[in-house]
Design an enzyme around this catalytic site. Structure first.
Site, mmCIF file in Angstrom:
data_model
loop_
_atom_site.group_PDB
_atom_site.id
_atom_site.type_symbol
_atom_site.label_atom_id
_atom_site.label_comp_id
_atom_site.label_asym_id
_atom_site.label_seq_id
_atom_site.Cartn_x
_atom_site.Cartn_y
_atom_site.Cartn_z
ATOM 1 N N GLU A 133 16.660 1.506 -2.452
ATOM 2 C CA GLU A 133 15.645 0.491 -2.142
ATOM 3 C C GLU A 133 15.635 -0.586 -3.224
ATOM 4 O OE1 GLU A 133 11.891 2.258 -0.012
ATOM 5 O OE2 GLU A 133 12.389 3.502 -1.764
ATOM 6 N N TYR B 132 -4.235 -22.905 1.549
ATOM 7 C CA TYR B 132 -3.519 -21.724 2.021
ATOM 8 C C TYR B 132 -2.023 -21.806 1.788
ATOM 9 C CZ TYR B 132 -3.718 -24.609 6.305
ATOM 10 O OH TYR B 132 -3.686 -25.633 7.204
ATOM 11 N N GLU C 212 1.280 0.302 -2.958
ATOM 12 C CA GLU C 212 -0.093 0.233 -3.457
ATOM 13 C C GLU C 212 -0.168 -0.704 -4.674
ATOM 14 O OE1 GLU C 212 1.565 2.883 -2.473
ATOM 15 O OE2 GLU C 212 0.217 4.403 -1.610
ATOM 16 N N LYS D 57 5.581 -2.131 5.081
ATOM 17 C CA LYS D 57 6.945 -1.810 4.686
ATOM 18 C C LYS D 57 7.667 -1.263 5.926
ATOM 19 C CE LYS D 57 9.491 0.675 1.080
ATOM 20 N NZ LYS D 57 9.365 1.596 -0.063
#
Length: 126
Positions: free
Chosen positions: A28, A60, A80, A105
């Site tokens: 990963e 934004y 997290e 994910k």
């Protein structure tokens, strides 16, 4: 003592896509993958709307760029941690009172069929 109601006004960015190298596994970190970020910030929009004043709200476009940069940098193990990082970035905008962040994910290394995995956090000013 005066009670101040929590603002219900929100600016929401949905589906901010960022390629990054977060994850527990070496593959990963090496190959990277796409992360999808949803952010909703609580902002009192009345003053901005009444005066048509960008300075009294959150731009934004700038928020999206700051979120993307935060997700791209410094690989970490956990989504997290990525969510906390994004929340901190959003709360750095002075008009933001609270933020809800979801980090998706969709290519997570899970051995069973799935559509998405995500974490959601809500953070406010201390």
């Amino acid at each position: 003592m005066e009670h101040v109601a929590k603002t219900r006004d929100r600016i929401t960015l949905t589906g901010v896509r960022v390629r990054a190298h977060h994850g527990v596994f070496d593959f990963e970190r090496e190959a990277g993958q796409e992360f999808v970020i949803d952010v909703s910030v609580a902002v009192d929009l009345a003053a901005a709307a009444s005066g048509d004043d960008l300075a009294r709200t959150v731009h934004y476009g700038e928020l999206a760029e700051a979120i993307s940069a935060a997700v791209e940098r410094d690989p970490v193990d956990l989504i997290e941690t990525v969510a906390e990082r994004v929340a901190s970035v959003a709360l750095a905008f002075p008009a933001v009172e609270e933020v809800e962040v979801t980090v998706h994910k969709p290519q997570a290394p899970i051995t069973v069929p799935f559509t998405d995995v995500a974490v959601t956090i809500v953070r406010g000013r201390a």
